[in-house]
Design a protein around this motif. Sequence first.
Motif, PDB file in Angstrom:
ATOM      1  N   ALA A   1       0.858  -1.186   0.000  1.00  0.00           N
ATOM      2  CA  ALA A   1       0.000   0.000   0.000  1.00  0.00           C
ATOM      3  C   ALA A   1       0.893   1.234   0.000  1.00  0.00           C
ATOM      4  O   ALA A   1       2.118   1.127  -0.136  1.00  0.00           O
ATOM      5  N   ALA A   2       0.287   2.403   0.165  1.00  0.00           N
ATOM      6  CA  ALA A   2       1.043   3.645   0.071  1.00  0.00           C
ATOM      7  C   ALA A   2       2.159   3.713   1.104  1.00  0.00           C
ATOM      8  O   ALA A   2       3.228   4.265   0.847  1.00  0.00           O
ATOM      9  N   ASN A   3       1.934   3.146   2.288  1.00  0.00           N
ATOM     10  CA  ASN A   3       2.918   3.242   3.361  1.00  0.00           C
ATOM     11  C   ASN A   3       3.853   2.047   3.443  1.00  0.00           C
ATOM     12  O   ASN A   3       4.619   1.921   4.391  1.00  0.00           O
ATOM     13  N   GLY A   4       3.764   1.131   2.484  1.00  0.00           N
ATOM     14  CA  GLY A   4       4.653  -0.019   2.505  1.00  0.00           C
ATOM     15  C   GLY A   4       3.898  -1.330   2.503  1.00  0.00           C
ATOM     16  O   GLY A   4       2.696  -1.377   2.226  1.00  0.00           O
ATOM     17  N   PRO A   5       4.588  -2.436   2.817  1.00  0.00           N
ATOM     18  CA  PRO A   5       3.940  -3.751   2.837  1.00  0.00           C
ATOM     19  C   PRO A   5       2.753  -3.791   3.793  1.00  0.00           C
ATOM     20  O   PRO A   5       2.757  -3.143   4.841  1.00  0.00           O
ATOM     21  N   ILE A   6       1.745  -4.565   3.426  1.00  0.00           N
ATOM     22  CA  ILE A   6       0.534  -4.676   4.241  1.00  0.00           C
ATOM     23  C   ILE A   6       0.743  -5.767   5.282  1.00  0.00           C
ATOM     24  O   ILE A   6       0.937  -6.941   4.942  1.00  0.00           O
TER      25      ILE A   6
END
Length: 675
Positions: free
Chosen positions: A593-598
């Motif tokens: 996602a936008a902030n990195g791995p989910i």
Amino acid sequence: MLAGTAGAAGAANASAATAQEHDHAAVSFDTQTSGGSTVVVDEVTIPDGGFVTIHDSSLDDGETLGSVVGSSAYLEAGTHEDVTVELETRLSDDETLSAMAHQDTDDDRVYSFVSSNGEADGPYTDGGDIVMESAAVTVSADLEMSEQSTTGNSVVVDRVELSEGGFVTVHDSTVADGAVFDSIRGTSDYLEAGVHENVRVHLNESLTGDETVYPMAHRDSNDNEMYDFPASEGADDGPYANGNGDPVMAPTDVMVSHEATVSFAAQSSGGNSVVVDEVFVPEGGFVTMHDSTIEDGAVFESVRGTSEYLEAGLHRDVVVHLEDELADDDTLFGMAHQDTNDNATYDFPTSEGAEDGPYTTDGDIVMDGGDVAVSAAVSASAQVSDGTTVTVDRVDLSEGGFVTAHDASLFGGDVFGSVAGTSEYLEAGTHENVEITLDERLTASQTLVPMAHRDSNGNEMYDFPASEGADDGPYTANGEAVVDTAKLTVPATVDATDQRSDGEVVTVDSVTLHDGGFVTVHDSTLADGAVLDSVRGTSEYLEVGTHENVEITLEESLSTDDDVFAMAHRDTDDDESYDFLESEGTTDGPYVAANGPIMAMANVTVDSDEMDGTHDEMDGMDNETDDEMGGMENESMTDESENTEMDGDDSVPGFGIAVALAALLGAVAIARRND
């Protein structure tokens, strides 16, 4: 009527052709060329409201859930034309897709067919048959360009969608006569695969008169991110082709002009910034906002703010920050100003008009006026999320307050129940990239509605739902709430809670995968950058949908308490086998996602019952030993005490996690490039 929602509702309802309800669902879906990120459904009729969903050809193999590659926003009952559907799983190869009309069986205006494992929002049927139509989609490129003025030195391509990255090259009209190389006037910088808007192409050879230009999508066939088509005499970086084998291009009329233009529409604002829709400055310059006192002759005093320097050519959606904020509603005038001293600095007021005066046409100043309601403004764009947050690009508040994310049930009248999350208190002014933590994790992609809310009781706490609307209501402009809409794509979610374990098994409460895959347990060394070595265990292959209480047997057990990370991983090679480790991260990388791995973090307390039992047995043996053994026992206990003291130093992931996530993202990028 919600606000700003002439445009917002239009986006959410995907351009309804008529509000009239129809008795039978129907879909029309034609053969087309796409960059792999979107497709267009020509027409869909939804009798009771719902969605149009795109399924890939695995539907023919019985993959009911796994075939879903994208779905529209909620569509009101009626007929809708030219519905653009953003694909959550980008197409990499030509494919036969099916556009299918889906219901909204739970009346929440969110497409939850996949996340509910097919229990909600199933397809419309007619006479027992599913309502759908299939079409061949050529995965290549797509582009759009509108008629425009130009200095002859650059043009702006409205939208470019590329399946594998590349360029946009502008050819002049001689390309129609077969001048493949000589017609090239200019090429964009390298563009990644995906959708790009307002792409400026600088022309190496200027246009001298009105012309039909041919913006053409070109590949980067040798993967060097350099445009080598002319130098290689066509051997490299040739054009993308449509299903008929013709180059993907959009012939467009452009007019070489030396007259500036400005377009500035009425809008709401927090009084701190405004947006100029379009400005054309033939020799470079600025767009300056003057207030209504300009009509009374206040040439300098009327200046409220000026854009950054704009290079010669066309510019769209120019944000102008107001140095002198507006306190009351007013008519503002966007005025095109020159850069007469060529220093890229706006000197009109300080030079008392000697420098950087306005552009004129036939003696008239080039400007456009629009009414500005001082209230608030909100701007948000499509984004990918892990379902816990949404980011609002820009919020402008006149008196401070909040920006609240409402879900699509707002359009159905659920004013309070639609509240999905709210920002912290925001001071009056302009705020960028405001992150909102959602009250509950979203498991399905959906349209969110960021709305500007007041702090009407001055306590800096958001009390709108609790007060049933008595406090902290929305900012309004012209009687409507100030909102925007944004598509939030949620490809996967993971939830894991703190737990006790024997060190052999970790349980993940819930995982939703919209493309199938795995959930992997990483230990806390992930925070130190041990991307591969931190992997302790992985689930079996998980089908598309939601899975609860997933037990993961660890290949390397935990011997002490630890923070673990349950991470959603893709099955990028479609073999239903977890190959992330053996491929050194190039295969089966994480959902991102936008902030990195989910992922989700959970503390695992290792249950010591079995170890206590072993100690009891050893104690019984110790009672039967001689003094020498007793001495050895004391020494062993001393060692154990030292180890216990060391184990008590529980580490908490800190800044190292950012390094680890960056490494993971790097692995994903490598994998995509190799593909």
